[in-house]
Motif scaffolding. Sequence first.
Motif, PDB file in Angstrom:
ATOM      1  N   TYR A  30       0.845  -1.209   0.000  1.00  0.00           N
ATOM      2  CA  TYR A  30       0.000   0.000   0.000  1.00  0.00           C
ATOM      3  C   TYR A  30       0.868   1.242   0.000  1.00  0.00           C
ATOM      4  CZ  TYR A  30      -4.181  -2.705   0.473  1.00  0.00           C
ATOM      5  OH  TYR A  30      -5.201  -3.563   0.215  1.00  0.00           O
ATOM      6  N   PHE A  51     -12.905   4.521  -0.820  1.00  0.00           N
ATOM      7  CA  PHE A  51     -12.885   3.103  -0.479  1.00  0.00           C
ATOM      8  C   PHE A  51     -11.878   2.725   0.604  1.00  0.00           C
ATOM      9  CE2 PHE A  51     -14.188   3.534  -4.939  1.00  0.00           C
ATOM     10  CZ  PHE A  51     -15.500   3.102  -4.795  1.00  0.00           C
ATOM     11  N   TYR A  61     -13.384   0.787   3.626  1.00  0.00           N
ATOM     12  CA  TYR A  61     -13.750  -0.543   3.139  1.00  0.00           C
ATOM     13  C   TYR A  61     -12.508  -1.436   3.090  1.00  0.00           C
ATOM     14  CZ  TYR A  61     -16.015  -3.696  -0.375  1.00  0.00           C
ATOM     15  OH  TYR A  61     -16.543  -4.756  -1.067  1.00  0.00           O
ATOM     16  N   ASN A  62     -11.416  -0.853   2.574  1.00  0.00           N
ATOM     17  CA  ASN A  62     -10.193  -1.639   2.426  1.00  0.00           C
ATOM     18  C   ASN A  62      -9.488  -1.869   3.768  1.00  0.00           C
ATOM     19  OD1 ASN A  62     -10.313  -2.138  -0.363  1.00  0.00           O
ATOM     20  ND2 ASN A  62      -9.678  -0.039  -0.776  1.00  0.00           N
ATOM     21  N   LEU A 111     -11.292  -4.627   5.296  1.00  0.00           N
ATOM     22  CA  LEU A 111     -10.973  -5.869   4.593  1.00  0.00           C
ATOM     23  C   LEU A 111      -9.656  -6.448   5.112  1.00  0.00           C
ATOM     24  CD1 LEU A 111     -11.841  -7.726   2.332  1.00  0.00           C
ATOM     25  CD2 LEU A 111     -10.772  -6.194   0.704  1.00  0.00           C
ATOM     26  N   TYR A 126      -8.253 -10.122   8.565  1.00  0.00           N
ATOM     27  CA  TYR A 126      -7.213 -11.168   8.679  1.00  0.00           C
ATOM     28  C   TYR A 126      -6.724 -11.346  10.110  1.00  0.00           C
ATOM     29  CZ  TYR A 126      -6.827 -11.415   3.630  1.00  0.00           C
ATOM     30  OH  TYR A 126      -7.094 -11.593   2.315  1.00  0.00           O
ATOM     31  N   PRO A 164      -7.583 -15.620  10.974  1.00  0.00           N
ATOM     32  CA  PRO A 164      -6.571 -16.450  10.302  1.00  0.00           C
ATOM     33  C   PRO A 164      -5.154 -16.165  10.794  1.00  0.00           C
ATOM     34  CG  PRO A 164      -7.905 -15.228   8.688  1.00  0.00           C
ATOM     35  CD  PRO A 164      -8.328 -14.760  10.041  1.00  0.00           C
TER      36      PRO A 164
END
Lengths: 200, 659
Positions: A34, A53, A56-57, A60, A64, A138
């Motif tokens: 990024y 966004f 949102y990202n 996201l 994890y 995860p």
Amino acid sequence: MNILSRGLLALASLLLILTYFLPLWRIELVAPQYPEGLRMFIWVNRITGGTEFDLYNINLLNHYIGMKPIEPEAIPELKILPFIIGFLIAFGLLSAILGKRVLLYAWVITFVLLGVAGLADFYKWGYDYGHNLNPNAPIKIPGLAYQPPLIGTKQLLNMLASSFPDVGGYIAVVSLFLGFLAIAIDLRFSETGKAEVKPA
Amino acid sequence: MLGKKKVLLGGLSALVVGSLLAGCPPKKEALKTSAVGTDAASKVYVPPGKHDEFYVFFSGGFNGQVTVYGIPSGRILKVIKVFSVDPETGYGFTPETRPMLMTSHGFIPWDDTHHPWLSQTNGEHDGRWLFINANNTPRIARIDLTTFETTEIIEIPNSAGNHPSPYGTENTEYVVAGTRFSVPVPQKDVPIDSYAQNFKGTISFIKANEPGKMDVAFQILMPGFNYDLARCGRGPSHGWCFFTSYNTEQAHTLLEINASKNDKDYIAAINWKRAEECLSQGRFQEVPAVYYHNYYDEKKHMAVSEVKKSVKMINPKDCPGVAYLLPTPKSPHGVDVSDDGEYIVGGGKLATVIPIHSFSKMLKAIEQKAFEKEIDGVPVLKYDAVLHCEVEKPCLGPLHTEFDGKGFAYTSCFVSSEVVKYDYKGCKVVDRVPTYYSVGHLLIPGGDTKKPYGKYLVAMNKITKDRQLPVGPELLQSAQLYDISGEKMQLIHEFFTIGEPHYAQAIPADKIKDKIKKIYPLAENEHPYAVKAEKDARVERKGNEVHVYMTMIRSHFVPDNIEGIRVGDTVYFHVTNLEQDWDIPHGFAVKGSEEAEILVMPGQTKTLVWKPKAPGVYPFYCTDFCSALHQEMQGYVRVSPAGSNVPLRYYTGTPTTQK
């Protein structure tokens, strides 16, 4: 209060109006993948991303590590904060009009207390997001929390997270500084005033 | 026999080169070394992470594509699929993109792309679109330069071998198409040796300035020659387009000999403003013709085809002033208009001079009716009346010319493998530089516009033996980069190109790079099978068709388990990528798929059609490494025998059954 202190207090209060239109705080995440960074802005009544966004990202990526999604609608402070600032503005303006010294002190103390409370609350949210993780995430690293720094920069896994006031935040700081300045001027003025009435 | 002939030809051409270059035949060593200056590397070095100065779009020739490179580094940036199917992204395979490759001959997944042309406003590149021709089954495509994807294709009727195409006008009013092969118009079953009597050429003007509305505005019926290359005028010559022709002998067999007889062929000058007048006056015929117009709608993520049924045809006999022929030696290839719009340079590939016509002389000659004769209603102007000058002894096989904006023209010479630089007003050669080897077209960024950049020149070479590590009988073509900012041209770089690039166009990176689309906004996705949230993902059966409305995001599919599919079903995986982040596509592939995979861009929906043939459990997975958990991004489809009644069931995580 002398006229200068009253003016400064009025200015300090009016300056706070700007905080409705400018973000108070910014959190920025930068990682190798990024390079352009992901940004999050905290306003008096909302949280926005650097781009349409980014939030949102960020959410996201947060999934994890099991971090809760950031949902601005679900943060009650953002509903109260506009009124708190509104109160500070009204209180400050009223004090400037009345010109009572005790009100000036009360305004500055209230501002400081609210600021400390705000930062403490912000820390609490950060702590909760960073520590209260989904046990099924995860990626789990024993002993590692993802709490962003209150102010400053910190490496969180691959992300370099930084947290700093934004324009609105600096305006609030300036406003508070003007409050202190009003006190200082008021004190000095009253001392020299006393000196003047002394007989020669 | 053949060997002998080759030796003879080779010897002969060496002799001619020698005599042309004033008794100075190139030494073998000079051919081998590239004569690169010591500062060449620093001129082309673009450090990692830094951007190139120009985008260059190379046609892909027989691969039907366009390849994008950066210069000066020569780094490859993208391969754009235009007239070829792409198993990587599903272009041409998915129901969304199959209509793009539909023609009146059916679905055609290949073509031969020759000449990219960048859209212009006021005679300068505007960075909106790139057009490119399909030579084999005549078509013109529009590539959108915000996405670098093909978004529109129009078929050209009454044309065969769409070679002089798609050069455009100075405000992209039109792009043009001319027929390389003259054919019966309309097509019919006639003896080939009735060429002279039955075969015709057409030149088409395609309306190009509105995306989604490309249309063959009109065609001009021309004498039955081969039309080769084109260029439209600018400035004073705006309103005219020029087309070279060869085979004015009208031969139909062994053209190598039979079409190389005339000392002069023609440049056809078409006055399209006059054509517009004739159209408005009704001086045309509406001729039946079936051709396709295909358009990809970026919001619906879907292409549609419309079939057109007729075309407006102008016969020059009915519209005097629409077309003229300019005699030009000999089998001309390039026809290039100088940046000031006044000079028209012909590249006679068998000529020993470079002829330069003057546009203002041409207008005068037309006014004075300085005609030599008339062919099928088209006046032939007198050579001397239109000629500005002939550049003497330039090189062998002059092909194509570009301009540097400083008064110089640069012509590629195929036979003698070199580029010559000359003052086109003074008609004097000032420099020459070898290429390695057999250069076709050349490129100067903006060299076909009113404002060339005049800094670099790219030679596109057909033959590259000994220039790279050998890889078998076929070698890639090369692009050689020359610094032309000084008095002398200097070779500074060489890189290799995909397909057989014929021509290229270049534009300053700054004119495009900030306009690039990074994602397709999910909120604007109007694909009829899109699902914009995981909760809406579902599977629906309609008889033998099963529609899977699937989502993908890092690092899972919804649903990732599907049961109740039967042998004999056609399964449509309509997959929406929920990502809204740049450069995060996800792929989708299923075992036994007879087509492609699909590569779905952020916010996009694509469909993979799958017909399972045997019962079993089939995995599907993401093919584009997307995240740390990319390998976990997978799922299963259970296929039961035909006629079985396993209920339709799908889920990700917690199982749910269809209501």
